[in-house]
Structures are given as C-alpha cells and as structure tokens.
Design a protein around this motif. Structure first.
Motif, short mmCIF file in Angstrom:
data_model
loop_
_atom_site.label_atom_id
_atom_site.label_comp_id
_atom_site.label_asym_id
_atom_site.label_seq_id
_atom_site.Cartn_x
_atom_site.Cartn_y
_atom_site.Cartn_z
N GLU A 46 0.83 -1.20 0.00
CA GLU A 46 0.00 0.00 0.00
C GLU A 46 0.87 1.25 0.00
O GLU A 46 0.57 2.23 -0.72
N ALA A 47 1.95 1.25 0.80
CA ALA A 47 2.84 2.40 0.84
C ALA A 47 3.45 2.66 -0.54
O ALA A 47 3.49 3.80 -1.02
N ARG A 48 3.91 1.61 -1.20
CA ARG A 48 4.54 1.79 -2.51
C ARG A 48 3.53 2.19 -3.56
O ARG A 48 3.85 2.95 -4.48
N ALA A 49 2.30 1.67 -3.45
CA ALA A 49 1.27 2.01 -4.43
C ALA A 49 0.91 3.50 -4.38
O ALA A 49 0.52 4.08 -5.39
N HIS A 50 1.06 4.12 -3.21
CA HIS A 50 0.72 5.53 -3.05
C HIS A 50 1.95 6.43 -3.00
O HIS A 50 1.83 7.64 -2.79
N GLY A 51 3.13 5.85 -3.17
CA GLY A 51 4.35 6.66 -3.12
C GLY A 51 4.73 7.10 -1.73
O GLY A 51 5.46 8.08 -1.56
N TRP A 52 4.24 6.39 -0.70
CA TRP A 52 4.60 6.72 0.67
C TRP A 52 5.94 6.08 1.04
O TRP A 52 6.32 5.05 0.48
N ILE A 53 6.62 6.68 1.98
CA ILE A 53 7.86 6.11 2.51
C ILE A 53 7.49 5.26 3.72
O ILE A 53 6.96 5.77 4.70
N PRO A 54 7.75 3.95 3.70
CA PRO A 54 7.42 3.12 4.85
C PRO A 54 8.47 3.25 5.95
O PRO A 54 9.67 3.30 5.68
N PHE B 200 13.95 -0.15 17.76
CA PHE B 200 14.59 0.13 16.48
C PHE B 200 13.71 1.01 15.60
O PHE B 200 12.48 1.01 15.69
N LEU B 201 14.41 1.74 14.72
CA LEU B 201 13.77 2.44 13.61
C LEU B 201 14.00 1.59 12.36
O LEU B 201 15.13 1.20 12.07
N LEU B 202 12.92 1.31 11.63
CA LEU B 202 13.02 0.55 10.38
C LEU B 202 12.71 1.48 9.22
O LEU B 202 11.74 2.24 9.27
N PHE B 203 13.52 1.39 8.16
CA PHE B 203 13.37 2.27 7.01
C PHE B 203 13.92 1.58 5.78
O PHE B 203 14.68 0.61 5.87
N GLU B 204 13.54 2.09 4.60
CA GLU B 204 14.00 1.50 3.34
C GLU B 204 15.33 2.09 2.89
O GLU B 204 16.25 1.37 2.53
N LYS B 205 15.44 3.42 2.88
CA LYS B 205 16.63 4.08 2.36
C LYS B 205 17.10 5.14 3.34
O LYS B 205 16.29 5.85 3.95
N SER B 206 18.43 5.26 3.47
CA SER B 206 18.99 6.25 4.38
C SER B 206 18.59 7.66 3.97
O SER B 206 18.44 8.55 4.83
N ALA B 207 18.42 7.89 2.66
CA ALA B 207 18.05 9.23 2.20
C ALA B 207 16.68 9.65 2.70
O ALA B 207 16.35 10.84 2.70
N ASP B 208 15.86 8.69 3.14
CA ASP B 208 14.51 9.00 3.62
C ASP B 208 14.49 9.39 5.10
O ASP B 208 13.44 9.81 5.60
N LEU B 209 15.61 9.25 5.79
CA LEU B 209 15.61 9.49 7.24
C LEU B 209 15.18 10.91 7.63
O LEU B 209 14.44 11.07 8.61
N PRO B 210 15.62 11.96 6.92
CA PRO B 210 15.13 13.30 7.31
C PRO B 210 13.61 13.42 7.23
O PRO B 210 12.98 13.98 8.14
N ARG B 211 13.00 12.88 6.18
CA ARG B 211 11.54 12.95 6.05
C ARG B 211 10.86 12.12 7.12
O ARG B 211 9.82 12.49 7.66
N ILE B 212 11.46 10.96 7.44
CA ILE B 212 10.89 10.13 8.50
C ILE B 212 10.96 10.86 9.83
O ILE B 212 10.01 10.82 10.63
N GLY B 213 12.09 11.53 10.07
CA GLY B 213 12.22 12.29 11.31
C GLY B 213 11.18 13.39 11.43
O GLY B 213 10.58 13.59 12.49
N LEU B 214 10.94 14.12 10.34
CA LEU B 214 9.93 15.17 10.35
C LEU B 214 8.54 14.59 10.56
O LEU B 214 7.72 15.14 11.31
N ALA B 215 8.26 13.46 9.89
CA ALA B 215 6.94 12.85 10.03
C ALA B 215 6.71 12.38 11.46
O ALA B 215 5.62 12.55 12.01
N SER B 216 7.73 11.78 12.07
CA SER B 216 7.57 11.31 13.45
C SER B 216 7.39 12.48 14.41
O SER B 216 6.60 12.41 15.35
N ALA B 217 8.11 13.58 14.15
CA ALA B 217 7.96 14.76 15.00
C ALA B 217 6.56 15.34 14.88
O ALA B 217 5.96 15.77 15.86
N ARG B 218 6.02 15.35 13.66
CA ARG B 218 4.64 15.82 13.48
C ARG B 218 3.65 14.89 14.16
O ARG B 218 2.70 15.33 14.82
N ALA B 219 3.87 13.59 14.02
CA ALA B 219 2.95 12.63 14.62
C ALA B 219 2.94 12.74 16.13
O ALA B 219 1.88 12.64 16.77
#
Length: 593
Positions: free
Chosen positions: A322-330, A553-572
C-alpha cells in the motif's frame, strides 16, 4: 518428458520476466539520474557565471540543449523536484515528463530537418540524450505506479489561481513601494500589477511598455523567486501522495482489542495501536495487523505488528504494498528486536535508537546501597504528606474522571496533546477501562500529580501519561512510580514499562573504563545536546529503577529518507513546533530533580 518440457518453458518464461523487470528498473533509474544530472548542471550554472553563460549560449539561435537543461536556479529547482517525484515512482510525474519531453523531442526532430541546425554536433548530442530520456520513460513505464490523491487536480488549480493572484498582488505592492522611475507617480496600480504579473510569468518585461516603472534589480529577483515558489507549490499540489487513509473503524478496534487479549503480552506498545487517528492493514487471515499513520508522505507504523508473529508477514507485505502504491515512505518507529528482524526480511534496514526501561515488580527493591538516593527521595516525599491512590479507570466515577481530565489538561505543557507510538492521546475514554490511574495528593488532600498506564497483556502496564502541578514538590513522579511498584499486587501487575532512553548504550558504554575515542566523543556530543533535549537525564531517570533494557529500532528503506521520516515522526508526536526529541522518545520525562 512432457512435464520436463513444461517446467523448462516456465523457467524460461520466469527468467524472461525477471529480465524484463530488470530492464524496466534500469530504464526508470536512468530517467531519474538524467533529471538529477540536469538539475546539478542547472544549479552549477546558476552559481558559476561563466558556465551559465556558456550553457545559455548553446541554447539559442541554431543551438539547443537537452531536455530541461537551461542553466538557471529556477529550472534547477523544477528539475530537482521532478527527479524527487520520479524517484518516488509518481505516475503523475511520469506523465508530465513524457508529455514535455515528447514535445521537446518532436520539436528537436523537426528542427533537425534544416541543414543549418543539424550541422552542429551539439544538436545531435542533445536530441540523442532527449530521445534516450523519452525511451527510458517508455521502457520503464511500469515502474511509475504510485497514485496521487484524487483531489490533486482541483487543489493544484486552486493553488495556481489563488497563489498566482496573491503573488501578483505582492509583486505589485513591491513595485509600488520601490519604484525609482523619474515620474513614478504617473503609473497606475493596474500598470504596476501588470508589470509584476509579467515578471512572474517571464524573466523580463519590456521597458518601453512601462515608462514610469523602474524598480530596483533586487525587486525583480524577489518577484522571480516568488514565481519559482508558486510553480513548486502548484506541482507539489499536483503530485502529492494521498494524504490519509480511513482511520480505525469500530470493527477494526474490536478486532484489534481481540488480538491484544490473545497476544497483548508480546509488546508493551501494543495498546497504543488503538489511537483512533491511526489506520490498520490486516493479514489475510485476520491474525495480525499493522497500525500506522500517514504524514508528509510517510507511512509511519509504531511498535510491533499486533497478533500472532507467524502471521506478521501477512500484514507487513500489504502494508508495504500500500505504501509503494501511493508513493509513501514506509517506516516503523520503536519496533522490538523480534519485529525488527521480520521487517528486515522484507527489505527494511534497522537502526537502533535506544532502549525501553522495563521493571520486573518481583525483582524491584529499595534496599541496598545502590538504591540509597532513590530511597531517600521517596522517604522525603512521603514524610511531606503525599499519598498515592491507585485505581482502574473503570472504577473511577464519571464526575471524578472529568475532574482528573481537567487537571491533566491544565498541567499539560503546551496546547498540543503529544504522542503517537508511546501515548494513547486520550484520557477518560469509556473503552479504556482497564487502564490504571495513579493520583497523588498532598497533605491537605489537594491533587498534585497524575500518572496513567495502559494495559500490557494480562499482567503488565505501559506508561501513557505523566502530569503534575509545577508548584508541587520535586520528585513526585519518582514517588508515584515506586508506590506503583511496591503496591503492584493490589492490581495484579508483574511488570511495568517506563520511558524510552534514546542512545542509552552510548551513555552506558561511553562511561566505562577503556571506552574508545569515537564512543567518548559521541557521548560528549549527546551530553552537550542534553542541556536542551534531556537525552541523558531520561537515561539516568530510568536507570534509577534498575530496569531491564529492551532495545527499540527504527526501520526504514533508504537512508536518504531518514530526514523525512524524522519530520513525520515529529509531526505525529506533536513535537514539530518545539525544540526537542520526538514524543516517542521524550514522553513527559520522569522528574529527575
């Protein structure tokens, strides 16, 4: 023999299918890297004047450069934006690039029919690169599958019209205030508005048409920047991912509670999956689920999947799909080691963030030299007349619960209710009757502090909410936690999950004899930042109870996505608007004074 032949044909077809997928992926990768390369040259040309002049010289009269290579900052931003959206496999970005590059290619092909155009080798290189880009788009079309929000076209149109009107009016205002023409008073506001609008949609306006308008150069630059921002805003609105999915339904919540009853003891964060702004993906058997929330294009799950571990992959796979179908970063925040291993098998990388403090009631004691400081603080608060009342939420009358909720709101630090992965986000809800409330009163019977815990299986509690009156004595939270541990038998509790200590192992190992220079430097940096973000104080506050440390642990696909993941978690977590750590790390930290 026939069966063998069929097997060979199937194997060959499978290999051909794999080969086809590989070609498609490489073509898509080439298209993305082409845009990145063009964006880099555009940016470099914008700051390197001689290079920019050279590129622009090769893009006029009988010369033309490859698709999107125009040597400018605005074009660099636009191309970089397209590269990002293409990397995220946005279908809308693929369509836009195919249309634009196809038109450019057709125009270039037509121009090459003239001898004075095709005699320049540069033009052949430009048309070949543009054709290669178009070909890569066509070959890799299946790789651009991410859907956008259905409201995107309407939103993009609204942003274009509303933003264009606002930007043009702002441009007109700037021109009015800074006009340096000798007879500036003779120009009308409509003329200045016309001038500003032309600057928005083009690099320059014809001076002969505006004899009484002559703003300074910096105003024209500002207007051009406004134009770039407006274009990016329109494209962001057009390409944005679906912003949200359906939140938990009543049926989802019932099913999740049923999973918690059967498997809730596996994860101390399991109950927080019941936050009602979260969504849920179920395994085909219904024996497992992944709860998540979409923010900023990130599909953010928290804790372990719920349910039977053997069924976890059945929920993880559709969540990733579902994440990939919508272009979301898991991404997953705060997963345990077992769940992290399962997520890693499905293509996610793991980063250890810290440890959760878990206290086994049977092993906790205030005796001994190591507990002397904690014991003294506990006795000091007790002698001051403070007392703690422990009740299940279902045992608290409605009027009393309303009072407790009001007091908790009064003591909240800020207007935002923080929490996502380690907070329930609601207090006093009738469906949370098994939660446990601790009420601390002073010698006069006045309420001074509250603690609320959510259930963790049949015999555990997990810290949810901590609030106290800022005018009360220090050490109340420690006093209340110790009272809970000492009186756990009253509510048949065997283990308690407290706060999360980020980078706990760094502080522990960095203080040991023989710690290496890198580890000591890392510990020093964390100690420095702890002056503002209380990283070390959280670790030390938890360590007082001599807990069992469980890594998260933090799980992610690509290291380049970490800044966006950090912002998303801070917003959440509700921590984006204030300096500090995300709420899943800094959960209204234990009082350490």
């Amino acid at each position: 023999m026939g069966d063998a032949r069929i097997a060979v044909e199937r194997c060959g077809g499978h290999e051909r299918g794999r080969w086809g997928v590989g070609v498609s992926q490489r073509a898509a990768g080439f298209a993305v890297w082409y845009l990145r390369g063009v964006a880099f040259v555009n940016f470099l040309s914008a700051v390197w004047v001689s290079l920019g002049q050279d590129v622009r010289r090769h893009n006029q009269e009988n010369f033309f450069t490859p698709y999107l290579l125009t040597a400018g900052f605005a074009s660099g931003v636009f191309t970089a934006f397209l590269a990002i959206t293409m990397r995220r496999r946005k279908r809308a970005a693929w369509i836009l690039n195919l249309v634009l590059s196809g038109l450019f290619l057709a125009l270039f092909a037509f121009a090459m029919a003239f001898p004075e155009i095709r005699r320049y080798p540069q033009n052949w290189i430009s048309i070949v690169l543009t054709a290669a880009f178009v070909g890569a788009l066509l070959v890799g079309r299946r790789e651009f599958y991410a859907k956008g929000d259905r409201a995107n076209p309407r939103l993009a149109a609204t942003v274009a019209v509303g933003g264009g009107l606002a930007a043009s009016l702002l441009a007109a205002l700037l021109v009015t205030v800074t006009d340096q023409a000798p007879h500036a008073a003779r120009s009308t506001f409509l003329e200045r508005w016309h001038y500003g609008t032309l600057r928005l949609v083009s690099v320059a306006a014809d001076p002969s048409r505006f004899p009484y308008i002559a703003p300074p150069t910096w105003v024209n630059v500002v207007i051009n920047v406004l134009s770039t921002v407006l274009v990016l805003a329109v494209f962001y609105a057009a390409f944005r991912s679906r912003r949200a999915v359906d939140p938990l339904t009543e049926d989802d919540e019932k099913r999740l509670r049923a999973l918690l009853e059967r498997h809730g003891e596996r994860d101390s964060l399991g109950y927080f999956a019941l936050r009602r702004e979260k969504s849920v993906v179920w395994s085909p058997t219904g024996k497992a689920a992944v709860a998540y929330r979409v923010l900023g294009g990130v599909s953010l799950a928290s804790g372990d999947p719920l349910g039977d571990p053997e069924a976890w992959p059945g929920a993880i796979v559709p969540w990733l799909d579902e994440a990939r179908a919508h272009g979301w970063i898991p991404a997953v925040m705060g997963a345990g080691e077992e769940a992290g291993t399962v997520y890693a098998r499905h293509g996610l990388d793991a980063l250890e963030l810290g440890d959760e403090a878990i206290v086994e009631v049977a092993e906790f004691t205030l005796e001994g030299r190591a507990m002397r400081t904690v014991r003294q603080a506990y006795n000091r608060v007790k002698r001051a007349g403070y007392a703690v009342r422990i009740r299940r939420h279902e045992d608290i009358p409605a009027d009393e619960m309303s009072y407790l909720v009001r007091r908790a709101d009064d003591w909240r630090d800020g207007a935002t209710e923080r929490g996502f992965s380690m907070a329930l986000g609601r207090l006093g809800d009738g469906r949370d009757g098994q939660c446990v409330m601790l009420e601390c009163t002073d010698g006069a019977g006045e309420l001074r502090a509250l603690l609320s815990f959510v259930p963790w299986g049949p015999g555990g509690l997990s810290l949810d909410l901590m609030r106290r009156d800022r005018d009360s004595d220090n050490g109340l939270m420690e006093f209340m936690v110790i009272e809970l541990l000492r009186r756990a038998g009253e509510i048949r509790i065997t283990q308690v999950s407290l706060n999360f200590a980020m980078f706990r192992s760094v502080f522990e190992r960095g203080a040991r004899l023989g710690a290496g220079p890198v580890l000591r430097l890392w510990r020093s940096l964390l100690s420095f930042f702890s002056r503002w973000w209380q990283i070390e104080s959280l670790y030390r506050a938890n360590a007082k109870y001599r807990p069992i440390w469980e890594p998260r642990f933090l799980l992610f696909e690509k290291s380049a996505d970490l800044p966006r993941i950090g912002l998303a978690s801070a917003r959440a977590e509700g921590f984006l608007e204030v300096p500090g750590l995300p709420g899943w790390v800094n959960r209204e930290h234990l009082d350490t004074r």
